[in-house]
Design an enzyme around this catalytic site. Structure first.
Site, mmCIF file in Angstrom:
data_model
loop_
_atom_site.group_PDB
_atom_site.id
_atom_site.type_symbol
_atom_site.label_atom_id
_atom_site.label_comp_id
_atom_site.label_asym_id
_atom_site.label_seq_id
_atom_site.Cartn_x
_atom_site.Cartn_y
_atom_site.Cartn_z
ATOM 1 N N HIS A 53 0.853 -1.182 0.000
ATOM 2 C CA HIS A 53 0.000 0.000 0.000
ATOM 3 C C HIS A 53 0.895 1.240 0.000
ATOM 4 O O HIS A 53 2.016 1.211 0.528
ATOM 5 C CB HIS A 53 -0.900 0.024 1.229
ATOM 6 C CG HIS A 53 -1.947 -1.039 1.217
ATOM 7 N ND1 HIS A 53 -3.099 -0.929 1.963
ATOM 8 C CD2 HIS A 53 -2.031 -2.225 0.577
ATOM 9 C CE1 HIS A 53 -3.845 -2.009 1.772
ATOM 10 N NE2 HIS A 53 -3.211 -2.810 0.938
ATOM 11 N N GLU A 55 0.773 3.880 1.772
ATOM 12 C CA GLU A 55 1.156 4.288 3.123
ATOM 13 C C GLU A 55 2.338 3.469 3.639
ATOM 14 O O GLU A 55 3.260 4.013 4.244
ATOM 15 C CB GLU A 55 -0.023 4.129 4.107
ATOM 16 C CG GLU A 55 -1.208 4.995 3.799
ATOM 17 C CD GLU A 55 -2.288 4.289 2.988
ATOM 18 O OE1 GLU A 55 -3.460 4.694 3.103
ATOM 19 O OE2 GLU A 55 -1.958 3.342 2.231
ATOM 20 N N CYS A 83 -6.429 1.792 5.506
ATOM 21 C CA CYS A 83 -7.027 0.526 5.942
ATOM 22 C C CYS A 83 -6.472 0.172 7.330
ATOM 23 O O CYS A 83 -5.613 0.875 7.870
ATOM 24 C CB CYS A 83 -6.699 -0.582 4.935
ATOM 25 S SG CYS A 83 -4.960 -1.089 4.967
ATOM 26 N N CYS A 86 -2.576 -0.359 7.449
ATOM 27 C CA CYS A 86 -1.846 0.904 7.376
ATOM 28 C C CYS A 86 -2.056 1.730 8.637
ATOM 29 O O CYS A 86 -1.121 2.367 9.134
ATOM 30 C CB CYS A 86 -2.263 1.681 6.135
ATOM 31 S SG CYS A 86 -1.784 0.849 4.604
#
Length: 146
Positions: A53, A55, A83, A86
């Site tokens: 991801h 992040e 999410c 993260c």
């Protein structure tokens, strides 16, 4: 344009890179003292790795650059609401503020931060939502139409 919008614009550039590579259009930048210390975009599909991801990539990059596992004093700007994976990484990294654009109705968890804090788990994390939301939503729609 306020500072949050300016930095979110940089995260949008990262999201466009993700979309160009066929990935989910989520981009992230981490700012400390007005300077980018980490950035990343979703590489889940291109790397076949569910942990890639934006992040997570930005956190790794910032930790390397600052030579610290803690990102105290940093603000994370991301185009889509973080999410759970993260969000937990944000707490472990001790990031103080998260700014995001579009809500993620299925996986977004920013409201969870206050619930965790109320139950004595985690710590206070400042969140600002909806910055450049329309632009983030447009990128998400473009991805969905593929």
């Amino acid at each position: 344009m306020d500072q949050d919008e300016e930095f979110m614009g940089l995260a949008m550039q990262e999201a466009r890179k993700a979309l160009t590579e066929g990935n989910y259009p989520a981009g992230t930048v981490i700012i400390k003292n007005g300077e980018i210390v980490g950035s990343g975009w979703s590489e889940v599909l291109s790397e076949n790795d569910p942990t890639q991801h934006g992040e997570m990539i930005a956190i790794r990059n910032a930790c390397r650059r600052l030579q610290s596992r803690f990102l105290t004093g940093c603000t994370l700007y991301t185009t889509v609401e973080p999410c759970l994976m993260c969000a937990q990484a944000l707490l472990y990294a001790k990031i103080g503020k998260v700014v995001y654009g579009a809500q993620h109705r299925e996986y977004g968890v920013t409201e969870t931060f206050s619930i965790l804090e109320q139950n004595g788990i985690g710590r206070r994390l400042q969140v600002r939502a909806g910055i450049l939301k329309d632009e983030a939503d447009r990128l998400l729609k473009k991805y969905a139409q593929r």
